[in-house]
Scaffold this motif. Structure first.
Motif, PDB file in Angstrom:
ATOM      1  N   LEU A 347       0.829  -1.202   0.000  1.00 28.29           N
ATOM      2  CA  LEU A 347       0.000   0.000   0.000  1.00 28.29           C
ATOM      3  C   LEU A 347       0.862   1.250   0.000  1.00 28.29           C
ATOM      4  O   LEU A 347       1.887   1.325   0.689  1.00 28.29           O
ATOM      5  N   GLY A 348       0.393   2.241  -0.763  1.00 29.47           N
ATOM      6  CA  GLY A 348       1.017   3.553  -0.723  1.00 29.47           C
ATOM      7  C   GLY A 348       0.312   4.441   0.286  1.00 29.47           C
ATOM      8  O   GLY A 348      -0.531   3.976   1.067  1.00 29.47           O
ATOM      9  N   SER A 349       0.597   5.707   0.257  1.00 33.83           N
ATOM     10  CA  SER A 349       0.002   6.626   1.234  1.00 33.83           C
ATOM     11  C   SER A 349      -1.511   6.708   1.075  1.00 33.83           C
ATOM     12  O   SER A 349      -2.258   6.711   2.068  1.00 33.83           O
ATOM     13  N   ASN A 350      -1.991   6.757  -0.181  1.00 38.28           N
ATOM     14  CA  ASN A 350      -3.437   6.780  -0.397  1.00 38.28           C
ATOM     15  C   ASN A 350      -4.088   5.489   0.085  1.00 38.28           C
ATOM     16  O   ASN A 350      -5.178   5.494   0.665  1.00 38.28           O
ATOM     17  N   GLY A 351      -3.415   4.375  -0.153  1.00 41.22           N
ATOM     18  CA  GLY A 351      -3.947   3.093   0.279  1.00 41.22           C
ATOM     19  C   GLY A 351      -4.034   2.981   1.785  1.00 41.22           C
ATOM     20  O   GLY A 351      -4.994   2.422   2.325  1.00 41.22           O
ATOM     21  N   LYS A 352      -3.052   3.498   2.471  1.00 43.62           N
ATOM     22  CA  LYS A 352      -3.074   3.459   3.937  1.00 43.62           C
ATOM     23  C   LYS A 352      -4.180   4.348   4.496  1.00 43.62           C
ATOM     24  O   LYS A 352      -4.821   4.003   5.495  1.00 43.62           O
ATOM     25  N   ALA A 353      -4.413   5.476   3.840  1.00 41.22           N
ATOM     26  CA  ALA A 353      -5.507   6.346   4.280  1.00 41.22           C
ATOM     27  C   ALA A 353      -6.851   5.639   4.109  1.00 41.22           C
ATOM     28  O   ALA A 353      -7.739   5.729   4.962  1.00 41.22           O
ATOM     29  N   PHE A 354      -6.994   4.885   2.993  1.00 38.68           N
ATOM     30  CA  PHE A 354      -8.229   4.130   2.770  1.00 38.68           C
ATOM     31  C   PHE A 354      -8.372   3.020   3.806  1.00 38.68           C
ATOM     32  O   PHE A 354      -9.475   2.753   4.306  1.00 38.68           O
ATOM     33  N   ARG A 355      -7.276   2.363   4.153  1.00 37.52           N
ATOM     34  CA  ARG A 355      -7.312   1.304   5.168  1.00 37.52           C
ATOM     35  C   ARG A 355      -7.867   1.835   6.487  1.00 37.52           C
ATOM     36  O   ARG A 355      -8.727   1.198   7.105  1.00 37.52           O
ATOM     37  N   ASN A 356      -7.391   2.985   6.897  1.00 41.57           N
ATOM     38  CA  ASN A 356      -7.850   3.557   8.167  1.00 41.57           C
ATOM     39  C   ASN A 356      -9.317   3.965   8.094  1.00 41.57           C
ATOM     40  O   ASN A 356     -10.094   3.757   9.036  1.00 41.57           O
ATOM     41  N   ALA A 357      -9.691   4.568   6.954  1.00 42.81           N
ATOM     42  CA  ALA A 357     -11.091   4.979   6.788  1.00 42.81           C
ATOM     43  C   ALA A 357     -12.010   3.767   6.709  1.00 42.81           C
ATOM     44  O   ALA A 357     -13.152   3.803   7.178  1.00 42.81           O
ATOM     45  N   LEU A 358     -11.504   2.669   6.131  1.00 41.17           N
ATOM     46  CA  LEU A 358     -12.303   1.449   6.020  1.00 41.17           C
ATOM     47  C   LEU A 358     -12.616   0.875   7.398  1.00 41.17           C
ATOM     48  O   LEU A 358     -13.738   0.405   7.644  1.00 41.17           O
ATOM     49  N   PHE A 359     -11.661   0.924   8.307  1.00 37.12           N
ATOM     50  CA  PHE A 359     -11.907   0.424   9.658  1.00 37.12           C
ATOM     51  C   PHE A 359     -13.017   1.229  10.336  1.00 37.12           C
ATOM     52  O   PHE A 359     -13.934   0.657  10.933  1.00 37.12           O
ATOM     53  N   ASP A 360     -12.942   2.549  10.235  1.00 34.44           N
ATOM     54  CA  ASP A 360     -13.972   3.394  10.858  1.00 34.44           C
ATOM     55  C   ASP A 360     -15.343   3.112  10.255  1.00 34.44           C
ATOM     56  O   ASP A 360     -16.354   3.043  10.964  1.00 34.44           O
ATOM     57  N   PHE A 361     -15.369   2.936   8.938  1.00 33.15           N
ATOM     58  CA  PHE A 361     -16.629   2.666   8.250  1.00 33.15           C
ATOM     59  C   PHE A 361     -17.212   1.319   8.682  1.00 33.15           C
ATOM     60  O   PHE A 361     -18.403   1.204   9.008  1.00 33.15           O
TER      61      PHE A 361
END
Length: 653
Positions: A347-361
Motif C-alpha cells: 500500500l502507498g500513502s493513499n492506500g493506507k488512508a483508505f485502510r484507516n477509513a475502512l476500519f472506521d466505516f
C-alpha cells in the motif's frame, strides 16, 4: 492375537485361527474379507510382500487394502444410478415440490440467479402465473379443492401449458433476440418447474413428459425434485405474511381475509399432499429453509454446485461489503518512474488512508447492524427444526450484540470491537487493506480472490497488446468474457473459481467484508445485481469505495455505494451514458485515448474492453463522464478524509 474378520478372510472356521496365524509354511493373507491378497501369489501387492519378508503386518488401518479395485456384479448394481446420473445432459429440469408458503419461489429465484451467474441458461416457469391467466385472475381457496372437478381440470391445463413452454425452451437453442453459441461456449439449460407438485401422480406425469423416449427422442433431459418441507410454526407464519403481502392472489385484499383464505388453501393441499419417498428418484429435501437437508441420488454438477448453494442460502439478513484493495503507488509516481504495477506491491500513502477509513466505516456499519439485530430479537420466541424434535428456546439474558459476545483477535487476547468475516486475496495490498493496527482480526486469505490471471500478458497494458497482438486483441474486443489470456484465464474461468466464494458469502449470518481486485469484484457484483454475467466487464468498481449488499425478502439484494475517501484522480466513470453501441460499451476510461490507437499496418483499432487494473492509468487517457459517478468538484476543499462519505443506493431485488 488374531481377530476374526480383520486379518482373516470371510468364511474361515474360528477353530483354524491359531493355526493360520502361526503356521508360516503357507502364504499369509493380509486383507479383509472378499478379495484378500495372497502374499505368496503373483497378484499380491509389493507392500504385503515386503511386510511378510520382514515378518511385519502391513498398516491396514492407515492405508487400507492396497489391492487394485475390480468391478463385480455387486458394485455395478450399486453404481447403476451413478452411471446414469453423472452423464452430462445439456438439459436439466428442477421440479419444485411443497405446500404453499414453504419458500419454493424463493428457492426458484435463488437457483435462477446462481445458475445463470455460473454460466447456465436458467428460467423459472411458475405454474401460478399460468393458472391466474387461465382463471382470468386470482383464485380463492375453493379453487384448490380436490373435489372441485372444473377447477382441477383448469389447474392441470395450466400445468400442462407451463410444462410445454419449459420443454420448448429447453430444446430451443435460441430465444427471441438470442445469438448462436459456439461449441466452446454453448451453455447447458436448466428449467425450474415452480409449482406445488404435491402428489405422486403429478410428479410422475412431469417426469414422464420430460423423459419420454418417443416424444423427446434425441433430447436427453435430467430431472431432479427439490422438496421444501416446513413445519416450524413461527417460520410458517412469517412466510405466510410475506405471501399475503406480495402474492398477486391477494392484491388489494384485507390482510386478515387474505390470511384466512391462504390457510384454507393450505389445508386443502394438505389433505392430498404426498411427500417424496421413492428412493429410486433423484431428489433433494430441504427442511425448514436449510436447517436440515436430505439428498438422494444426487451426483455430478448437482452435488458439486447446487447442493452447497442450497445449504448456504438462509433467510437471515446481514450486510456484505466488497471493495478494492487500497492504492499502491500514486499515479504521478508511477508515470515519473515509468513503472508497471506488480502483484507484490504494498500500500502507498493513499492506500493506507483508505485502510484507516475502512476500519472506521466497518466499525460503524457492523455495530449498527448488531444493534438492530438485538432490537429485533425476541427471547420468548420458540423456533427451530421441529421435524427433528429440536426447539430453540432462548433465555431472556441472551444477547446478540457485541457486548456479551466474545470477539477476540487472532492473538487470543485482544477484544475486537465488532464481528466481521473478512476475506481477501493473497496479494499484499489486499491483506494490508484490512491489516488494522492493534486489531488482529482473523483474515481468510484465499487465492480464489486473486485478480484475473493474464498469463503471458501479465503487466502489459491493453493498448500495448492492441499493437503487439492485434489478432488476439480483436478476439478480446469481440468476446471479452470468453477470450482467454495466453497461459492465463478468461472471465469464464474466473467464475468457476469464485463459485465457492459466493457460497461462503451466502452462508454467513453476520457481516462479511471481501477485499479483492477489479476483475474479481466485477464478477461478484454481477451475482448480487443479478445482471448478465457476460456483461460484467463493464461494471464500475471505483477506488476508495465500498459496495454494500443487503438481502431482500424475495431473494434479491439491495445495493448501496459508500465513497469513504475522495478519489485520488477523476478516473471513475459510468458506461451507461454511452448507449448501446457494442464498441463504445466495451470502453474503459483507462483505455480510452483522445488519439485513435492504430496497429502497425495503420488500421484503426477498436476500443478495448474494460479489464481494469488495480492502479490508476496515465492521465493521457481521458475519462468518460458517468451518470452515477461521484464528482470530485462537489467536495468542498475543506472536506476531511476521515468524515467524507457519499452514498448512492440502488435496489436490485
Amino acid at each position: 492375537m488374531t481377530i476374526l474378520g480383520l486379518d482373516t478372510p470371510f468364511n474361515t472356521n474360528p477353530s483354524d485361527i491359531t493355526n493360520s496365524s502361526t503356521d508360516t509354511s503357507e502364504p499369509r493373507r493380509y486383507s479383509l474379507g472378499v478379495g484378500a491378497v495372497d502374499s505368496g501369489t503373483e497378484g499380491g501387492c509389493e507392500e504385503a510382500k515386503v511386510a511378510a519378508a520382514a515378518g511385519e503386518e502391513p498398516d491396514y488401518y492407515k492405508k487400507g487394502s492396497a489391492e487394485l479395485a475390480t468391478e463385480s456384479a455387486l458394485t455395478l448394481v450399486k453404481i447403476k444410478h451413478r452411471l446414469k446420473l453423472t452423464k452430462k445432459n445439456e438439459r436439466l429440469v428442477i421440479v419444485l415440490v411443497g405446500l404453499p408458503g414453504r419458500g419454493k419461489s424463493f428457492i426458484a429465484r435463488k437457483l435462477q440467479n446462481f445458475l445463470t451467474w455460473r454460466g447456465s441458461d436458467c428460467k423459472v416457469f411458475n405454474v401460478g402465473k399460468y393458472r391466474r391467466q387461465a382463471a382470468d385472475g386470482a383464485c380463492g381457496a375453493d379453487f384448490f379443492d380436490a373435489n372441485n372437478a372444473a377447477a382441477s381440470t383448469l389447474r392441470q391445463q395450466a400445468a400442462s401449458l407451463a410444462l410445454e413452454d419449459m420443454l420448448k425452451w429447453l430444446d430451443d437453442p435460441f430465444e427471441k433476440g438470442g445469438t448462436v453459441q459456439s461449441s466452446t461456449t454453448r451453455k447447458d439449460r436448466v428449467g425450474i418447474f415452480d409449482a406445488t407438485n404435491s402428489t405422486k401422480e403429478r410428479r410422475e406425469w412431469v417426469l414422464k413428459e420430460c423423459t419420454c423416449r418417443i416424444k423427446r427422442a434425441g433430447k436427453p433431459t435430467g430431472v431432479v425434485y427439490v422438496e421444501s418441507v416446513c413445519d416450524d410454526a413461527e417460520l410458517l407464519h412469517e412466510n405466510f405474511m410475506t405471501k399475503v403481502n406480495n402474492s398477486p392472489d391477494y392484491k388489494g385484499m384485507d390482510q386478515e381475509e387474505a390470511m384466512a383464505d391462504l390457510l384454507s388453501r393450505v389445508q386443502k393441499y394438505e389433505e392430498q399432499y404426498e411427500t417424496i419417498d421413492d428412493d429410486s428418484k433423484s431428489y433433494i429435501k430441504i427442511f425448514n429453509l436449510s436447517s436440515k437437508m436430505l439428498v438422494n441420488h444426487i451426483y455430478g454438477r448437482m452435488a458439486k454446485s447446487i447442493v452447497p448453494a442450497l445449504m448456504a442460502w438462509n433467510i437471515g439478513t446481514r450486510p456484505i461489503f466488497i471493495c478494492r484493495a487500497g492504492q499502491t503507488m500514486a499515479d504521478s509516481d508511477r508515470v515519473s518512474f515509468n513503472s508497471r504495477m506488480t502483484r507484490g506491491e504494498n500500500l502507498g500513502s493513499n492506500g493506507k488512508a483508505f485502510r484507516n477509513a475502512l476500519f472506521d466505516f466497518m466499525k460503524e456499519e457492523c455495530l449498527d447492524f448488531m444493534s438492530r439485530r438485538t432490537e429485533a430479537f425476541s427471547p420468548d420466541m420458540n423456533t427451530g427444526t421441529s421435524i427433528s424434535g429440536l426447539v430453540n428456546s432462548f433465555s431472556r439474558d441472551f444477547s446478540l450484540s457485541g457486548e456479551d459476545d466474545d470477539y477476540v483477535g487472532t492473538d487470543g487476547v485482544t477484544p475486537l470491537p465488532f464481528p466481521c468475516h473478512i476475506m481477501t486475496s493473497t496479494m499484499p495490498r489486499a491483506r494490508q487493506t484490512v491489516g488494522w493496527e492493534d486489531m488482529p482480526y482473523p483474515i481468510e486469505v484465499l487465492s480464489n480472490l486473486n485478480p484475473l490471471d493474464k498469463g503471458d500478458f501479465t503487466g502489459c497494458e491493453l493498448e500495448e497488446l492492441a499493437v503487439t497482438e492485434p489478432e488476439w486483441y480483436e478476439q478480446l474486443v469481440a468476446d471479452p468474457f470468453w477470450t482467454r489470456f495466453p497461459g492465463g484465464e478468461c472471465y469464464g474461468d474466473l467464475m468457476c473459481r469464485l463459485e465457492s466464494i459466493v457460497v461462503d458469502m451466502e452462508q454467513q449470518v453476520g457481516p462479511v467484508l471481501v477485499v479483492s481486485h477489479v476483475s474479481v469484484l466485477q464478477a461478484l457484483v454481477s451475482y448480487f445485481r443479478n445482471s448478465p454475467v457476460e456483461e460484467c466487464t463493464g461494471i464500475e468498481i471505483p477506488l476508495n469505495t465500498v459496495l454494500k449488499f443487503t438481502p431482500a425478502k424475495g431473494g434479491g439484494w439491495s445495493e448501496s455505494r459508500h465513497r469513504i475517501l475522495p478519489s485520488p484522480s477523476p478516473s471513475d466513470c459510468d458506461l451507461s451514458s454511452v448507449g448501446n453501441n457494442n464498441n463504445l460499451l466495451a470502453m474503459s476510461p483507462e483505455y480510452r485515448s483522445d488519439n485513435n490507437i492504430r496497429s502497425p499496418v495503420g488500421e484503426q483499432i477498436k476500443f478495448a474492453p474494460p479489464i481494469w487494473g488495480d492502479h490508476m492509468k496515465r492521465d493521457s487517457f481521458a475519462p468518460l463522464v458517468r451518470s452515477n459517478s461521484f464528482d470530485p468538484k462537489r467536495l468542498s476543499s475543506s472536506s476531511s478524509h476521515s468524515n467524507y462519505r457519499e452514498v448512492v443506493k440502488n435496489d436490485s431485488e
